[in-house]
Design a protein around this motif. Structure first.
Motif, PDB file in Angstrom:
ATOM      1  N   GLY A   1     -21.597  13.519 -18.179  1.00 14.71           N
ATOM      2  CA  GLY A   1     -20.212  13.275 -18.579  1.00 14.71           C
ATOM      3  C   GLY A   1     -19.608  14.495 -19.260  1.00 14.71           C
TER       4      GLY A   1
ATOM      5  N   SER B   1     -18.141   0.473 -19.239  1.00 15.38           N
ATOM      6  CA  SER B   1     -18.097   1.903 -19.536  1.00 15.38           C
ATOM      7  C   SER B   1     -19.430   2.523 -19.157  1.00 15.38           C
ATOM      8  CB  SER B   1     -17.893   2.148 -21.028  1.00 15.38           C
ATOM      9  OG  SER B   1     -16.905   1.311 -21.529  1.00 15.38           O
ATOM     10  N   LEU B   2     -19.387   3.697 -18.526  1.00 15.40           N
ATOM     11  CA  LEU B   2     -20.606   4.460 -18.220  1.00 15.40           C
ATOM     12  C   LEU B   2     -21.632   3.563 -17.520  1.00 15.40           C
ATOM     13  CD1 LEU B   2     -19.100   5.806 -20.669  1.00 15.40           C
ATOM     14  CD2 LEU B   2     -21.292   6.454 -21.534  1.00 15.40           C
TER      15      LEU B   2
ATOM     16  N   CYS C   1     -13.366   0.350 -14.863  1.00 14.52           N
ATOM     17  CA  CYS C   1     -14.444   1.184 -15.404  1.00 14.52           C
ATOM     18  C   CYS C   1     -13.893   2.394 -16.138  1.00 14.52           C
ATOM     19  CB  CYS C   1     -15.414   1.634 -14.308  1.00 14.52           C
ATOM     20  SG  CYS C   1     -14.814   3.009 -13.313  1.00 14.52           S
TER      21      CYS C   1
ATOM     22  N   ASP D   1     -15.283   6.060 -16.497  1.00 15.00           N
ATOM     23  CA  ASP D   1     -16.340   6.895 -15.930  1.00 15.00           C
ATOM     24  C   ASP D   1     -15.752   8.257 -15.579  1.00 15.00           C
ATOM     25  OD1 ASP D   1     -18.365   8.100 -14.392  1.00 15.00           O
ATOM     26  OD2 ASP D   1     -18.969   6.196 -13.507  1.00 15.00           O
TER      27      ASP D   1
ATOM     28  N   SER E   1     -18.531   8.418  -8.498  1.00 13.69           N
ATOM     29  CA  SER E   1     -19.643   7.474  -8.709  1.00 13.69           C
ATOM     30  C   SER E   1     -19.359   6.188  -7.935  1.00 13.69           C
ATOM     31  CB  SER E   1     -19.807   7.166 -10.203  1.00 13.69           C
ATOM     32  OG  SER E   1     -18.786   6.282 -10.632  1.00 13.69           O
TER      33      SER E   1
ATOM     34  N   THR F   1     -19.583   3.234  -9.019  1.00 11.73           N
ATOM     35  CA  THR F   1     -18.782   2.356  -9.879  1.00 11.73           C
ATOM     36  C   THR F   1     -17.298   2.702  -9.758  1.00 11.73           C
ATOM     37  OG1 THR F   1     -20.617   2.153 -11.416  1.00 11.73           O
ATOM     38  CG2 THR F   1     -18.447   1.601 -12.275  1.00 11.73           C
TER      39      THR F   1
ATOM     40  N   SER G   1     -10.141   2.601 -12.092  1.00 12.10           N
ATOM     41  CA  SER G   1     -11.111   3.608 -12.546  1.00 12.10           C
ATOM     42  C   SER G   1     -10.422   4.548 -13.528  1.00 12.10           C
ATOM     43  CB  SER G   1     -11.628   4.422 -11.364  1.00 12.10           C
ATOM     44  OG  SER G   1     -12.049   3.560 -10.335  1.00 12.10           O
TER      45      SER G   1
END
Ligand code: PTJ
Length: 252
Positions: free
Chosen positions: A39, A164-165, A183, A185, A190, A192, A199
């Protein structure tokens, strides 16, 4: 080691310290440190600021959470170490927001420590907090995904969940269970970020206060306006803009 505010990388180094402290306190796993490093690198490339594409996603997230019948904020070890105060503040501001501790590397000891951290920062006014894999947990229908275990009164009843993450399997399980998934991120590529409906490609501790502001404003707005915002939101475009910013530098 304490980082002076004058250090050019002070904010980033302070977040890193929170993760290391979280590891020593038993909240974070070794893998969590690696996830954080990933990240950090992405945030560096994004110039460590909240971009317009993230703001659009935050606005949509706020509308979804405000319209939701049973909204849940899902919290893992990294999220607790970085942003326990911010998650608790969101839930204290709006008691409809339920917290659920949902761990990839689940142990009863870690869950207990994370729930205790959330209660400590709440200073007596503790929000509702569930454990995804605690006694009475259920399996979401719709898939045989191993990550489909949830609390029946938390994510088990949720229509909108903010993760989250989060790893891709968990996101898939929530989507298969019929939920709207938001999410946070920093990786727009990703699984997700690619699969969920909203996102937020931004650093967790930077975007949560912006989300809090939006939620406060949206509580005073009518359903129709919020529903229109949800209808007009384009997550594909948000992800494309985030990838462009990472590859070529931001234009906004
Ligand atoms: O606490 P547990 O047991 O649930 O484990 C949590 C980890 C983080 C280990 C687990 O969920 C995991 O492995 O996550 P991933 O698959 O590495 O995904 C983490 C994603 O979050 C990556 O895409 C990172 O780029 C992103 N990320 C890391 N730190 C931040 C972040 N996004 C926003 N803000 C951050 N601070």
């Amino acid at each position: 080691m304490s980082v002076p505010d004058s250090h050019p990388r002070a904010k980033s180094l302070k977040l890193r310290e929170r993760l290391v402290e979280g590891l020593h306190a038993g909240l974070v796993t070794e893998s969590g440190l690696i996830a954080h490093g990933r990240g950090e690198a992405l945030d560096y490339l994004l110039g460590e600021r909240t971009h317009d594409f993230a703001r659009r996603a935050i606005e949509a997230a706020s509308a979804y959470l405000t319209l939701a019948r049973h909204p849940v904020l899902s919290i893992n070890g990294n999220a607790a170490a970085l942003a326990a105060e911010q998650f608790v503040a969101l839930a204290q501001d709006d008691p409809r927001l339920i917290l659920e501790v949902n761990l990839f590397y689940w142990t009863p000891e870690r869950v207990e420590k994370i729930i205790q951290r959330l209660r400590d920062v709440a200073q007596g006014a503790s929000p509702t907090i569930f454990d995804s894999r605690g006694p009475g947990s259920i399996l979401l229908s719709g898939s045989d995904n191993p990550r489909r275990q949830v609390h029946p009164d938390g994510i088990g009843r949720a229509d909108v969940v903010l993760v989250s993450l989060e790893d891709g399997d968990r996101c898939e399980a929530l989507l298969a269970g019929g939920m709207t998934v938001i999410c946070v991120d920093l990786n727009p590529l990703s699984r997700t970020a690619q699969r969920c409906q909203v996102s937020i490609v931004d650093e967790l501790t930077r975007c949560l206060p912006v989300l809090g502001e939006c939620l406060r404003r949206d509580r005073g707005r009518g359903r129709q306006e919020l529903e229109e915002r949800v209808r007009g939101y384009d997550n594909r475009q948000v992800l494309a803009d985030a990838v462009t910013a990472l590859r070529h530098g931001a234009t906004d």
